[in-house]
Scaffold this motif. Structure first.
Motif, mmCIF file in Angstrom:
data_model
loop_
_atom_site.group_PDB
_atom_site.id
_atom_site.type_symbol
_atom_site.label_atom_id
_atom_site.label_comp_id
_atom_site.label_asym_id
_atom_site.label_seq_id
_atom_site.Cartn_x
_atom_site.Cartn_y
_atom_site.Cartn_z
ATOM 1 N N GLY A 95 -36.189 -15.118 -37.397
ATOM 2 C CA GLY A 95 -36.529 -14.355 -38.594
ATOM 3 C C GLY A 95 -36.426 -12.846 -38.432
ATOM 4 N N HIS B 212 -35.596 -12.228 -48.601
ATOM 5 C CA HIS B 212 -35.076 -13.520 -49.041
ATOM 6 C C HIS B 212 -34.616 -13.402 -50.491
ATOM 7 C CE1 HIS B 212 -37.739 -14.730 -45.740
ATOM 8 N NE2 HIS B 212 -36.987 -15.792 -45.614
ATOM 9 N N ARG C 157 -22.656 -11.125 -41.336
ATOM 10 C CA ARG C 157 -23.198 -12.315 -41.986
ATOM 11 C C ARG C 157 -23.197 -13.471 -40.996
ATOM 12 N NH1 ARG C 157 -20.274 -15.109 -47.130
ATOM 13 N NH2 ARG C 157 -18.617 -15.429 -45.602
ATOM 14 N N MET D 9 -25.238 -20.632 -41.474
ATOM 15 C CA MET D 9 -26.075 -21.512 -40.649
ATOM 16 C C MET D 9 -25.363 -22.044 -39.416
ATOM 17 S SD MET D 9 -29.022 -22.885 -40.261
ATOM 18 C CE MET D 9 -29.838 -22.711 -41.836
ATOM 19 N N SER E 57 -24.095 -18.540 -49.070
ATOM 20 C CA SER E 57 -25.415 -18.667 -48.450
ATOM 21 C C SER E 57 -25.351 -18.328 -46.975
ATOM 22 C CB SER E 57 -25.939 -20.096 -48.617
ATOM 23 O OG SER E 57 -26.150 -20.406 -49.967
ATOM 24 N N VAL F 269 -27.407 -15.546 -43.746
ATOM 25 C CA VAL F 269 -28.226 -14.369 -43.481
ATOM 26 C C VAL F 269 -27.304 -13.165 -43.346
ATOM 27 C CG1 VAL F 269 -29.920 -13.279 -41.977
ATOM 28 C CG2 VAL F 269 -29.941 -15.773 -42.277
ATOM 29 N N THR G 188 -31.238 -10.280 -44.664
ATOM 30 C CA THR G 188 -31.586 -10.877 -45.958
ATOM 31 C C THR G 188 -31.069 -12.303 -45.944
ATOM 32 O OG1 THR G 188 -31.495 -8.818 -47.228
ATOM 33 C CG2 THR G 188 -31.152 -10.872 -48.437
ATOM 34 N N ARG G 189 -31.976 -13.250 -46.138
ATOM 35 C CA ARG G 189 -31.550 -14.654 -46.193
ATOM 36 C C ARG G 189 -31.204 -14.979 -47.633
ATOM 37 N NH1 ARG G 189 -31.719 -18.971 -43.034
ATOM 38 N NH2 ARG G 189 -32.907 -17.858 -41.443
ATOM 39 N N THR H 246 -29.789 -17.614 -50.366
ATOM 40 C CA THR H 246 -29.564 -19.028 -50.662
ATOM 41 C C THR H 246 -28.990 -19.133 -52.063
ATOM 42 O OG1 THR H 246 -31.437 -19.676 -49.272
ATOM 43 C CG2 THR H 246 -30.602 -21.319 -50.831
#
Lengths: 113, 115
Positions: free
Chosen positions: A40, B10, B36, B39, B87, B89, B110-111, B113
């Protein structure tokens, strides 16, 4: 294919043990950098090793670079629970006009208390 | 010294909507970068500013992404319209010298989605 690829993808060790992570790359580089990312959070710079250097130390960290094998390793000695994080290598290549750090997929390190 | 700050931390948006991410670099850092991470994959370079000028935007995926750094201070990255594959981070980083010569200082990301 990626410029920097870390190995292993995940590593779990007992607290106090040493952790070794490896990074391989494909093109010639000016320098190689290691970063840590806690969950995080952003990446934190750990150490930079230049192409004419073979080994560098910083506290409990030891980085080696073998340009003939296009590989680097990061050794963390006497691991602590706080070392649990993802570790990324990043290479900087001498490509004028296209100079950027290229990161790998990272090694997820878990230190078991 | 304040670090690199990113806002929001987020963001959840629907496909087709617009999102704007903001990055405030460390004061005095002329170099600002966007990266970026999708996942589980590698951290990919998007672009590099030197002051207000785009030095290298070779990593921008397509024209749905627009980055600006008016006045050479903070930067914004707008995605319009957002797609599911956007999507991930989004990290911003800054440095005093070019990224080959000095370490990067990263924000927390910044995540994003996209649903």
């Amino acid at each position: 294919s990626q410029q920097g690829e870390e190995d292993p993808q995940a590593l779990s060790i007992q607290e106090g043990e040493n952790a070794t992570m490896n990074c391989s790359y494909k093109t010639s580089i000016n320098n190689l950098q290691w970063y840590r990312q806690n969950s995080g959070r952003g990446l934190v710079h750990l150490i930079l090793i230049r192409s004419n250097e073979r080994e560098k130390h910083s506290g409990r960290l030891r980085v080696t670079l073998d340009t003939s094998k296009k590989s680097s390793s990061l050794l963390i000695t006497a691991s602590r629970a706080a070392d649990t994080a993802s570790y990324f290598c990043a290479t900087f290549s001498p490509n004028f006009g296209n100079e950027k750090l290229t990161f790998g997929t990272g090694t997820r390190l878990t230190i078991i208390p | 010294e304040a670090g690199v700050t990113q806002f929001p931390s987020h963001s959840v948006i629907e496909k087709g909507q617009t999102v704007t991410l903001r990055c405030d670099p460390i004061s005095g850092h002329d170099n600002l970068y966007w990266y970026r991470r999708v996942m589980g994959k590698e951290i990919k370079f998007l672009l590099h500013f030197v002051k207000e000028s785009k030095q290298d935007e070779s990593g921008m995926p397509n024209n749905r992404f627009l980055a600006e750094r008016t006045g050479g201070t903070y930067s914004t990255l707008k995605v319009q319209p957002a797609e599911l594959e956007d999507s991930g981070v989004y990290f911003c980083a800054s440095s005093i010298l070019g990224q080959g010569d000095s370490p990067l200082h990263f924000g927390n990301g910044t995540r994003l989605t996209v649903t």
